[in-house]
Write a protein that holds these residues in place. Structure first.
Motif, short mmCIF file in Angstrom:
data_model
loop_
_atom_site.label_atom_id
_atom_site.label_comp_id
_atom_site.label_asym_id
_atom_site.label_seq_id
_atom_site.Cartn_x
_atom_site.Cartn_y
_atom_site.Cartn_z
N GLN A 1 48.62 35.90 64.48
CA GLN A 1 47.79 36.75 63.63
C GLN A 1 48.45 36.92 62.26
N GLN A 2 49.76 37.11 62.23
CA GLN A 2 50.47 37.26 60.96
C GLN A 2 50.32 35.99 60.11
N ARG A 3 50.37 34.85 60.75
CA ARG A 3 50.26 33.57 60.03
C ARG A 3 48.81 33.13 59.83
N LYS A 4 47.89 33.88 60.45
CA LYS A 4 46.46 33.52 60.44
C LYS A 4 46.28 32.11 60.96
N ASP A 5 46.92 31.84 62.09
CA ASP A 5 46.97 30.50 62.69
C ASP A 5 46.11 30.43 63.95
N PRO A 6 44.87 29.98 63.83
CA PRO A 6 44.00 29.93 65.00
C PRO A 6 44.49 28.96 66.08
N ASP A 7 45.12 27.87 65.70
CA ASP A 7 45.58 26.89 66.69
C ASP A 7 46.60 27.51 67.64
N GLU A 8 47.58 28.22 67.09
CA GLU A 8 48.59 28.85 67.94
C GLU A 8 47.95 29.93 68.81
N PHE A 9 47.08 30.74 68.23
CA PHE A 9 46.41 31.81 68.96
C PHE A 9 45.60 31.27 70.13
N LEU A 10 44.87 30.20 69.92
CA LEU A 10 43.98 29.67 70.96
C LEU A 10 44.72 29.04 72.13
N THR A 11 45.99 28.68 71.96
CA THR A 11 46.77 28.13 73.08
C THR A 11 47.05 29.18 74.16
N LEU A 12 46.80 30.44 73.85
CA LEU A 12 47.14 31.54 74.76
C LEU A 12 46.04 31.87 75.75
N PHE A 13 44.88 31.23 75.64
CA PHE A 13 43.71 31.61 76.42
C PHE A 13 43.46 30.73 77.63
N HIS A 14 43.01 31.38 78.70
CA HIS A 14 42.44 30.68 79.85
C HIS A 14 41.13 30.06 79.37
N PRO A 15 40.76 28.85 79.83
CA PRO A 15 39.54 28.20 79.36
C PRO A 15 38.26 29.02 79.57
N ASP A 16 38.22 29.86 80.60
CA ASP A 16 37.04 30.66 80.91
C ASP A 16 37.18 32.11 80.44
N ILE B 1 35.32 31.55 71.76
CA ILE B 1 36.49 32.21 71.19
C ILE B 1 37.05 31.38 70.04
N SER B 2 37.09 30.07 70.23
CA SER B 2 37.60 29.17 69.19
C SER B 2 36.73 29.20 67.94
N ALA B 3 35.42 29.09 68.11
CA ALA B 3 34.51 29.08 66.95
C ALA B 3 34.66 30.37 66.15
N PHE B 4 34.70 31.50 66.83
CA PHE B 4 34.86 32.78 66.15
C PHE B 4 36.22 32.86 65.45
N THR B 5 37.27 32.53 66.17
CA THR B 5 38.63 32.65 65.64
C THR B 5 38.84 31.75 64.44
N ARG B 6 38.35 30.53 64.51
CA ARG B 6 38.54 29.59 63.40
C ARG B 6 37.79 30.02 62.14
N THR B 7 36.76 30.83 62.29
CA THR B 7 36.03 31.36 61.14
C THR B 7 36.67 32.64 60.61
N VAL B 8 37.02 33.54 61.51
CA VAL B 8 37.44 34.89 61.11
C VAL B 8 38.93 34.99 60.78
N LEU B 9 39.78 34.40 61.60
CA LEU B 9 41.22 34.61 61.41
C LEU B 9 41.73 34.11 60.05
N PRO B 10 41.41 32.90 59.61
CA PRO B 10 41.93 32.47 58.30
C PRO B 10 41.42 33.33 57.14
N ALA B 11 40.27 33.98 57.32
CA ALA B 11 39.67 34.79 56.25
C ALA B 11 40.06 36.27 56.34
#
Length: 134
Positions: A26-41, A58-68
């Motif tokens: 979250q500090q780095r606004k890094d969706p790739d690192e964040f998304l590695t933490l999730f169970h697929p379902d 979760i990925s679609a939302f995070t990739r839009t919102v987190l960097p912004a």
């Protein structure tokens, strides 16, 4: 120290490491690192009530919102409490803080984490709640 106590301590440390990775991503606004933490379902609900089901949503939302995001990287996450529901499932209460020049804001996420067959703890369900002063 018996085996159960060592296992419990190792699980607590692994859970804290997941929350630390949430903070760092979250500090780095890094969706790739964040998304590695999730169970697929996983099921994820944002602080404003948006419900996201499955890693694709979760990925679609995070990739839009987190960097912004409008914070400058100072967000912090602190494990406040861990309740083991089963040896491989834990409810994790987190204190989330976003410092701001005029007023700090706070969130109160609850993460349900599960340990996979590979031993990794993953975010399986989450509900964030914005803390309102007063």
């Amino acid at each position: 120290m018996d085996t159960d106590t060592r296992t419990h301590a190792a699980d607590l440390e692994a859970i804290r490491a997941v929350v630390a990775t949430v903070e760092r991503s979250q500090q780095r606004k890094d969706p790739d690192e964040f998304l590695t933490l999730f169970h697929p379902d996983a099921v994820w609900t944002t602080a404003h009530g948006k419900v996201l089901i499955g890693i694709e949503a979760i990925s679609a939302f995070t990739r839009t919102v987190l960097p912004a995001a409008d914070w400058a990287g100072q967000v912090t996450y602190e494990v406040a409490h861990v309740l083991f529901i089963r040896p491989d499932v834990a409810a994790v209460k987190v204190r989330q803080r976003y410092p701001a020049p005029e007023e700090e804001s706070e969130g109160a996420p609850l993460y349900v984490m599960s340990r996979g067959d590979d031993g990794r703890w993953l975010l399986t369900a989450g509900q964030n709640t914005q803390v309102v002063a007063g």
